[in-house]
Design an enzyme around this catalytic site. Structure first.
Site, PDB file in Angstrom:
ATOM      1  N   THR A  37      24.146 -13.312  26.811  1.00  0.00           N
ATOM      2  CA  THR A  37      22.741 -13.519  26.921  1.00  0.00           C
ATOM      3  C   THR A  37      22.375 -14.991  27.309  1.00  0.00           C
ATOM      4  OG1 THR A  37      22.070 -14.370  24.887  1.00  0.00           O
ATOM      5  CG2 THR A  37      22.388 -11.891  24.902  1.00  0.00           C
ATOM      6  N   THR A 126      20.787 -16.552   7.471  1.00  0.00           N
ATOM      7  CA  THR A 126      19.904 -17.655   7.509  1.00  0.00           C
ATOM      8  C   THR A 126      18.817 -18.116   6.151  1.00  0.00           C
ATOM      9  OG1 THR A 126      17.972 -18.742   8.946  1.00  0.00           O
ATOM     10  CG2 THR A 126      18.259 -16.466   8.774  1.00  0.00           C
ATOM     11  N   ASP A 127      18.774 -19.061   6.113  1.00  0.00           N
ATOM     12  CA  ASP A 127      17.840 -19.553   4.934  1.00  0.00           C
ATOM     13  C   ASP A 127      16.272 -18.772   4.991  1.00  0.00           C
ATOM     14  OD1 ASP A 127      16.846 -21.259   6.407  1.00  0.00           O
ATOM     15  OD2 ASP A 127      16.876 -23.321   5.309  1.00  0.00           O
ATOM     16  N   GLU A 128      16.331 -18.672   6.291  1.00  0.00           N
ATOM     17  CA  GLU A 128      14.803 -18.016   6.639  1.00  0.00           C
ATOM     18  C   GLU A 128      14.521 -16.579   6.042  1.00  0.00           C
ATOM     19  OE1 GLU A 128      13.124 -18.342  10.668  1.00  0.00           O
ATOM     20  OE2 GLU A 128      14.069 -20.234  10.911  1.00  0.00           O
ATOM     21  N   TYR A 151      11.870 -12.716  13.700  1.00  0.00           N
ATOM     22  CA  TYR A 151      13.331 -13.140  13.556  1.00  0.00           C
ATOM     23  C   TYR A 151      13.853 -12.826  12.157  1.00  0.00           C
ATOM     24  CZ  TYR A 151      17.224 -16.356  12.914  1.00  0.00           C
ATOM     25  OH  TYR A 151      18.427 -16.953  12.524  1.00  0.00           O
ATOM     26  N   LYS A 155      16.874 -10.434  10.343  1.00  0.00           N
ATOM     27  CA  LYS A 155      17.990 -11.092   9.897  1.00  0.00           C
ATOM     28  C   LYS A 155      18.174 -10.474   8.257  1.00  0.00           C
ATOM     29  CE  LYS A 155      20.611 -13.801  11.180  1.00  0.00           C
ATOM     30  NZ  LYS A 155      22.187 -13.578  11.797  1.00  0.00           N
ATOM     31  N   HIS A 277       3.668 -19.836  11.044  1.00  0.00           N
ATOM     32  CA  HIS A 277       4.721 -20.949  10.779  1.00  0.00           C
ATOM     33  C   HIS A 277       5.152 -21.231   9.296  1.00  0.00           C
ATOM     34  CE1 HIS A 277       5.625 -25.154  12.518  1.00  0.00           C
ATOM     35  NE2 HIS A 277       6.660 -24.832  12.118  1.00  0.00           N
TER      36      HIS A 277
HETATM   37  P1  NAD Z   1      22.554 -18.797  19.679  1.00  0.00           P
HETATM   38  O1  NAD Z   1      21.459 -18.134  20.241  1.00  0.00           O
HETATM   39  O2  NAD Z   1      22.954 -19.961  20.139  1.00  0.00           O
HETATM   40  O3  NAD Z   1      23.826 -17.950  19.823  1.00  0.00           O
HETATM   41  C1  NAD Z   1      23.886 -16.548  19.890  1.00  0.00           C
HETATM   42  C2  NAD Z   1      24.968 -15.737  20.579  1.00  0.00           C
HETATM   43  O4  NAD Z   1      25.045 -14.454  20.332  1.00  0.00           O
HETATM   44  C3  NAD Z   1      24.825 -16.391  22.093  1.00  0.00           C
HETATM   45  O5  NAD Z   1      26.104 -16.435  22.569  1.00  0.00           O
HETATM   46  C4  NAD Z   1      24.504 -14.656  22.743  1.00  0.00           C
HETATM   47  O6  NAD Z   1      25.335 -14.505  24.015  1.00  0.00           O
HETATM   48  C5  NAD Z   1      25.325 -14.010  21.725  1.00  0.00           C
HETATM   49  N1  NAD Z   1      24.645 -12.457  21.562  1.00  0.00           N
HETATM   50  C6  NAD Z   1      23.290 -12.337  21.336  1.00  0.00           C
HETATM   51  N2  NAD Z   1      23.209 -10.755  21.461  1.00  0.00           N
HETATM   52  C7  NAD Z   1      24.444 -10.335  21.738  1.00  0.00           C
HETATM   53  C8  NAD Z   1      25.037  -9.058  21.490  1.00  0.00           C
HETATM   54  N3  NAD Z   1      24.127  -7.874  21.397  1.00  0.00           N
HETATM   55  N4  NAD Z   1      26.125  -8.687  21.653  1.00  0.00           N
HETATM   56  C9  NAD Z   1      27.015  -9.839  21.719  1.00  0.00           C
HETATM   57  N5  NAD Z   1      26.607 -11.107  21.514  1.00  0.00           N
HETATM   58  C10 NAD Z   1      25.335 -11.312  21.575  1.00  0.00           C
HETATM   59  O7  NAD Z   1      22.555 -18.832  18.109  1.00  0.00           O
HETATM   60  P2  NAD Z   1      23.174 -19.793  16.920  1.00  0.00           P
HETATM   61  O8  NAD Z   1      22.136 -20.792  16.814  1.00  0.00           O
HETATM   62  O9  NAD Z   1      24.449 -20.119  17.519  1.00  0.00           O
HETATM   63  O10 NAD Z   1      23.206 -18.834  15.526  1.00  0.00           O
HETATM   64  C11 NAD Z   1      24.187 -18.142  15.251  1.00  0.00           C
HETATM   65  C12 NAD Z   1      24.108 -17.318  14.301  1.00  0.00           C
HETATM   66  O11 NAD Z   1      23.820 -18.325  13.100  1.00  0.00           O
HETATM   67  C13 NAD Z   1      22.886 -16.248  14.217  1.00  0.00           C
HETATM   68  O12 NAD Z   1      23.165 -15.158  13.549  1.00  0.00           O
HETATM   69  C14 NAD Z   1      21.870 -17.053  13.413  1.00  0.00           C
HETATM   70  O13 NAD Z   1      20.893 -16.241  12.853  1.00  0.00           O
HETATM   71  C15 NAD Z   1      22.637 -17.974  12.521  1.00  0.00           C
HETATM   72  N6  NAD Z   1      21.803 -18.940  11.783  1.00  0.00           N
HETATM   73  C16 NAD Z   1      21.620 -20.120  12.876  1.00  0.00           C
HETATM   74  C17 NAD Z   1      21.000 -21.388  12.261  1.00  0.00           C
HETATM   75  C18 NAD Z   1      20.734 -22.496  13.476  1.00  0.00           C
HETATM   76  O14 NAD Z   1      20.048 -23.320  12.714  1.00  0.00           O
HETATM   77  N7  NAD Z   1      20.890 -22.256  14.658  1.00  0.00           N
HETATM   78  C19 NAD Z   1      20.871 -21.507  10.973  1.00  0.00           C
HETATM   79  C20 NAD Z   1      21.296 -20.505  10.187  1.00  0.00           C
HETATM   80  C21 NAD Z   1      21.866 -19.236  10.630  1.00  0.00           C
HETATM   81  O1  DAU Z   2      16.681 -22.271   8.941  1.00  0.00           O
HETATM   82  C1  DAU Z   2      17.621 -21.799   9.969  1.00  0.00           C
HETATM   83  C2  DAU Z   2      16.976 -21.294  11.172  1.00  0.00           C
HETATM   84  O2  DAU Z   2      16.494 -22.619  11.824  1.00  0.00           O
HETATM   85  C3  DAU Z   2      17.670 -20.498  11.974  1.00  0.00           C
HETATM   86  O3  DAU Z   2      17.883 -19.282  11.304  1.00  0.00           O
HETATM   87  C4  DAU Z   2      17.152 -20.183  13.578  1.00  0.00           C
HETATM   88  O4  DAU Z   2      17.870 -19.536  14.051  1.00  0.00           O
HETATM   89  C5  DAU Z   2      16.981 -21.635  14.081  1.00  0.00           C
HETATM   90  O5  DAU Z   2      16.110 -21.267  15.224  1.00  0.00           O
HETATM   91  C6  DAU Z   2      16.078 -22.307  13.111  1.00  0.00           C
HETATM   92  O6  DAU Z   2      14.600 -21.690  12.733  1.00  0.00           O
HETATM   93  P1  DAU Z   2      13.289 -22.839  13.077  1.00  0.00           P
HETATM   94  O7  DAU Z   2      12.190 -22.099  13.521  1.00  0.00           O
HETATM   95  O8  DAU Z   2      13.274 -23.518  11.743  1.00  0.00           O
HETATM   96  O9  DAU Z   2      13.855 -23.755  14.340  1.00  0.00           O
HETATM   97  P2  DAU Z   2      13.101 -24.452  15.503  1.00  0.00           P
HETATM   98  O10 DAU Z   2      14.138 -25.596  16.228  1.00  0.00           O
HETATM   99  O11 DAU Z   2      12.747 -23.318  16.437  1.00  0.00           O
HETATM  100  O12 DAU Z   2      11.877 -25.114  15.076  1.00  0.00           O
HETATM  101  C7  DAU Z   2      11.994 -26.236  13.945  1.00  0.00           C
HETATM  102  C8  DAU Z   2      10.645 -26.815  13.449  1.00  0.00           C
HETATM  103  O13 DAU Z   2      10.182 -27.565  14.863  1.00  0.00           O
HETATM  104  C9  DAU Z   2       9.812 -25.659  13.265  1.00  0.00           C
HETATM  105  O14 DAU Z   2       8.933 -25.980  12.154  1.00  0.00           O
HETATM  106  C10 DAU Z   2       8.829 -25.423  14.360  1.00  0.00           C
HETATM  107  C11 DAU Z   2       8.776 -26.784  14.977  1.00  0.00           C
HETATM  108  N1  DAU Z   2       8.907 -26.974  16.580  1.00  0.00           N
HETATM  109  C12 DAU Z   2       9.728 -26.387  17.184  1.00  0.00           C
HETATM  110  C13 DAU Z   2       9.775 -26.295  18.590  1.00  0.00           C
HETATM  111  C14 DAU Z   2      10.800 -25.490  19.366  1.00  0.00           C
HETATM  112  C15 DAU Z   2       7.844 -27.955  17.061  1.00  0.00           C
HETATM  113  O15 DAU Z   2       7.156 -28.333  16.442  1.00  0.00           O
HETATM  114  N2  DAU Z   2       7.828 -27.805  18.535  1.00  0.00           N
HETATM  115  C16 DAU Z   2       8.802 -27.105  19.160  1.00  0.00           C
HETATM  116  O16 DAU Z   2       8.788 -26.960  20.529  1.00  0.00           O
END
Ligand code: NAD
Ligand code: DAU
Length: 337
Positions: A37, A126-128, A151, A155, A277
Site C-alpha cells: 500500500t 498496539t497500546d491504543e 484505527y 485493532k 485525540h
Molecule cells: P506501516 O503502516 O508502516 O506498515 C504497514 C504495512 O502493512 C505496509 O507495508 C503495508 O503495505 C502493509 N499492508 C497494509 N495492508 C495490507 C494488506 N491488506 N495485506 C498485506 N499487507 C498490507 O505500519 P507500522 O507502523 O510498521 O505498524 C506495523 C504494525 O505494528 C501494525 O499492525 C500497527 O498497528 C502496529 N503498531 C505500530 C506502532 C507504531 O508506533 N508505528 C506501535 C504499536 C503497534
Molecule cells: O501508540 C501506538 C500507536 O502510535 C500505533 O498503534 C499507531 O500505528 C501509530 O501511528 C501511533 O499512533 P499516534 O496517533 O500516537 O501517532 P502519530 O505519530 O500519528 O501522533 C503522535 C502524536 O502527535 C499524537 O498525539 C498526535 C500528534 N500529532 C501528530 C501528527 C501527525 C501532531 O500534533 N501533529 C501531527 O501532524
C-alpha cells in the site's frame, strides 16, 4: 530452520524486523507478504531483497487462498501479523479500509492458520486498544479494551478475534501491545518523521491542540527484539505489553527535534486538534520483562539523535516517499518478479 510468514514486512516496523532477523538469526527463513500500500516500500528492504533467507511476495492478507498456498509452499510454522492500516488520522477520514485489512485481513489469516495447523500466531497490536489515560497510571495487560479511534477499534477487534480463535480452536497465539515507535524508515505522516522532514525543509511544524498530549516512545529496534523474544519464549495465549517508559508531551519531542537539527521554535504552529485525540498513553511492560527477560536498551535521547542522523543521511529515501517516486521504484522492482 525456523520458517516464518511475516505480513506487512515492507512497512516501518516490519522492515526493521526483517533487517534485524536476517542480520542476527541465520536459522530463520522469512517469507515477507505485503500488499505494498502507500505505506509499504521495497526501498525499506534494499540490500535484503535477494538475501537467501528472505522471500518477498506481493499480496493482500484478505486473500485467503494465496495465504494458504504460501503456507503450503514454504512449510510455514509461524505467522507474525504486522500488516495493517496504521495511521489514526487516515482512520478518521476513511475508516473502511481499516476494517478490511485490520479486521477481515486478520480473520483471514486466523482461518488459514487453523486450517493449516500453524504452530504459533503472533498478532502485532498496539497500546491504543486500551484507550486513553488520565494524568497517572499505566496500561497493563489486564485492563479492559476501550479503543477510541476507528484505527484502535479495528485493532481491538482483531485482538478479540485472535483470542477467540485461541479459545475456540486451540490456536497457539500471542498478542503484543507496544507503545509509539520511532526510528529509521518511518513514513513521514507519523509525528516524529513528519516533524523532522518539515524542520529540515524550514516548513511549519503542525502541532495538534495544545501539544500537551503524551506518548510513550520506544526505539523500533527494541520493539523488534521484544517480538523475537515473544516468538521464541512467549507462553501460549499470553498478551505482552512492550514499552520503554519514555513518556513525553508532543511539544517536548518537537522542541528536542528542533534543537538537534538547529532550527528555531518559531516553526512550531498550533493547528486544529485531532478529533477524539487520546490524551495520554503509558505502558507497563513489567510482565514482558519478568516472563521473557526483555528490556528496552535505547534511551530516547540516544534513539532520537540516531533517528535524525538516519533521516539526514537518507535524504533520497525521504524525497522518494514525500514525492511518491518510491512507488515507481517498487513497480520496477516487482516487474521482474
Ligand atoms: P506501516 O503502516 O508502516 O506498515 C504497514 C504495512 O502493512 C505496509 O507495508 C503495508 O503495505 C502493509 N499492508 C497494509 N495492508 C495490507 C494488506 N491488506 N495485506 C498485506 N499487507 C498490507 O505500519 P507500522 O507502523 O510498521 O505498524 C506495523 C504494525 O505494528 C501494525 O499492525 C500497527 O498497528 C502496529 N503498531 C505500530 C506502532 C507504531 O508506533 N508505528 C506501535 C504499536 C503497534
Ligand atoms: O501508540 C501506538 C500507536 O502510535 C500505533 O498503534 C499507531 O500505528 C501509530 O501511528 C501511533 O499512533 P499516534 O496517533 O500516537 O501517532 P502519530 O505519530 O500519528 O501522533 C503522535 C502524536 O502527535 C499524537 O498525539 C498526535 C500528534 N500529532 C501528530 C501528527 C501527525 C501532531 O500534533 N501533529 C501531527 O501532524
Amino acid at each position: 530452520m525456523r520458517r516464518v510468514l511475516i505480513t506487512g514486512g515492507a512497512g516501518f516496523i516490519g522492515s526493521n524486523f526483517v533487517r534485524l532477523i536476517l542480520a542476527e538469526q541465520p536459522d530463520c527463513l522469512l517469507i515477507n507478504f505485503d500488499k505494498l500500500t502507500y505505506a509499504g516500500n521495497l526501498e525499506n528492504l534494499e540490500g535484503f531483497l535477494n538475501h537467501p533467507n528472505h522471500i518477498f511476495v506481493k499480496g493482500d492478507i484478505c486473500d485467503g487462498r494465496t495465504v494458504e498456498d504460501i503456507i503450503d509452499k514454504h512449510k510455514i510454522e509461524t505467522i507474525i501479523n504486522f500488516a495493517a492500516e496504521s495511521h489514526v488520522d487516515r482512520s478518521i477520514t476513511g475508516p473502511k479500509v481499516f476494517i478490511e485489512t485490520n479486521v477481515i485481513g486478520t480473520l483471514t489469516l486466523l482461518q488459514a492458520a487453523c486450517d493449516k495447523k500453524i504452530k504459533k500466531f503472533i498478532q502485532i497490536s498496539t497500546d491504543e486498544v486500551y484507550g486513553s489515560l488520565g494524568d497517572t497510571g499505566k496500561f497493563t495487560e489486564l485492563m479492559p479494551l476501550s479503543p477510541n479511534s476507528p484505527y484502535s477499534a479495528s485493532k481491538a477487534s482483531s485482538d478479540h478475534l485472535v483470542a477467540a480463535f485461541g479459545h475456540t480452536f486451540g490456536l497457539n497465539y500471542n498478542i503484543t501491545r507496544c507503545s509509539n515507535n520511532y526510528g529509521p524508515y518511518q513514513f513521514p505522516e507519523k509525528m516524529i518523521p513528519l516533524m523532522i522532514n518539515n524542520a529540515l525543509a524550514d516548513k511549519p511544524l503542525p502541532v495538534y491542540g495544545d501539544g500537551l498530549n503524551v506518548r510513550d516512545w520506544i526505539y523500533v529496534e527494541d520493539h523488534c527484539r521484544a517480538i523475537w523474544k515473544v516468538l521464541t519464549e512467549g507462553k501460549t495465549g499470553e498478551v505482552y505489553n512492550i514499552g520503554a517508559s519514555s513518556e513525553k508531551t508532543n511539544l517536548e519531542v518537537i522542541k528536542t527535534i528542533l534543537k538537534i537539527v538547529g532550527k528555531p521554535e518559531s516553526l512550531i504552529t498550533f493547528v486544529k486538534d485531532r478529533l477524539g485525540h487520546d490524551k495520554r498513553y503509558a505502558i507497563d511492560s513489567t510482565k514482558t520483562a519478568s516472563q521473557l527477560g526483555w528490556q528496552a536498551q535505547i534511551k530516547f535521547e540516544q534513539g532520537i539523535k540516531g533517528t535524525i542522523e538516519w533521516y539526514l543521511k537518507n535524504k533520497k529515501w525521504l524525497t522518494g516517499v514525500t514525492t511518491g517516486s518510491y512507488q515507481q521504484y517498487y513497480q520496477q522492482m516487482y516487474a521482474g518478479r
